[in-house]
Design an enzyme around this catalytic site. Structure first.
Site, mmCIF file in Angstrom:
data_model
loop_
_atom_site.group_PDB
_atom_site.id
_atom_site.type_symbol
_atom_site.label_atom_id
_atom_site.label_comp_id
_atom_site.label_asym_id
_atom_site.label_seq_id
_atom_site.Cartn_x
_atom_site.Cartn_y
_atom_site.Cartn_z
ATOM 1 C CE LYS A 36 -2.291 0.943 3.749
ATOM 2 N NZ LYS A 36 -3.288 1.049 4.837
ATOM 3 C CB CYS A 54 0.677 13.079 -7.635
ATOM 4 S SG CYS A 54 0.024 12.049 -8.957
ATOM 5 C CB CYS A 56 -3.443 11.669 -11.635
ATOM 6 S SG CYS A 56 -1.745 12.011 -12.172
ATOM 7 C CB CYS A 65 1.071 17.429 -8.498
ATOM 8 S SG CYS A 65 0.332 18.052 -10.028
ATOM 9 C CG HIS A 69 -3.083 16.761 -13.142
ATOM 10 N ND1 HIS A 69 -2.042 17.236 -12.391
ATOM 11 C CD2 HIS A 69 -3.668 17.857 -13.682
ATOM 12 C CE1 HIS A 69 -1.994 18.547 -12.457
ATOM 13 N NE2 HIS A 69 -2.974 18.957 -13.238
HETATM 14 S S1 FES Z 1 -2.287 14.998 -9.866
HETATM 15 FE FE1 FES Z 1 -0.858 13.532 -10.594
HETATM 16 S S2 FES Z 1 0.582 14.733 -11.660
HETATM 17 FE FE2 FES Z 1 -0.856 16.169 -10.921
#
Ligand code: FES
Ligand code: FES
Lengths: 87, 87
Positions: A36, A54, A56, A65, A69
């Site tokens: 996890k 991040c 995504c 990030c 995304h």
């Molecule tokens: S939310 Fe994953 S790179 Fe921006």
């Protein structure tokens, strides 16, 4: 109809292709050796007034990030974005 | 071989089923009316010493983590988890 030979491969059905994918996973690559993936931010250690994290699972700088995304959303029609942590 | 009538449906191929899914999206339900789901945490406003934020897009308390990542990981073989923000 001729009987197929034992162990002979099934005849190809023309024009039918089936793609099988593992369905539902959202993290294709990041730290797959971990059961996890959990990260911690200690807010007293933050240097900048705003840091984007991040959500995504496509960032090359995970857990930060890096803007990936946008490509993911464009390619898939998704609408995900980061968590902004503000000092 | 008999010619199919114009506009007649293609004959069913028995034993072949194809499931077509939108591939690659990671957020099935949360705030789909927004182009990009971004949330902010102002650390001076945090009440608890530790707050967990969701990165699996399955939480009923999004943007907070409510533990739903466990069900998602078990169902899909994925390994995602929250971001912990610590005062
Ligand atoms: S939310 Fe994953 S790179 Fe921006
Ligand atoms: S509920 Fe989504 S990471 Fe915990």
């Amino acid at each position: 109809l001729q009987k197929r030979q034992l162990n002979a491969p099934a005849p190809r059905r023309r024009g039918v292709s089936v793609v099988v994918r593992a369905e539902g996973g959202i993290n294709p690559e990041i730290r797959k050796n971990e059961d996890k993936v959990v990260d911690s931010v200690v807010v007293s250690e933050l240097s900048k007034p705003l840091t984007a994290y991040c959500r995504c699972w496509r960032s090359g700088a995970f857990p930060l990030c890096d803007g990936s995304h946008a490509k993911h959303n464009k390619a898939t029609g998704d609408n995900v974005g980061p968590l902004l942590v503000k000092k």
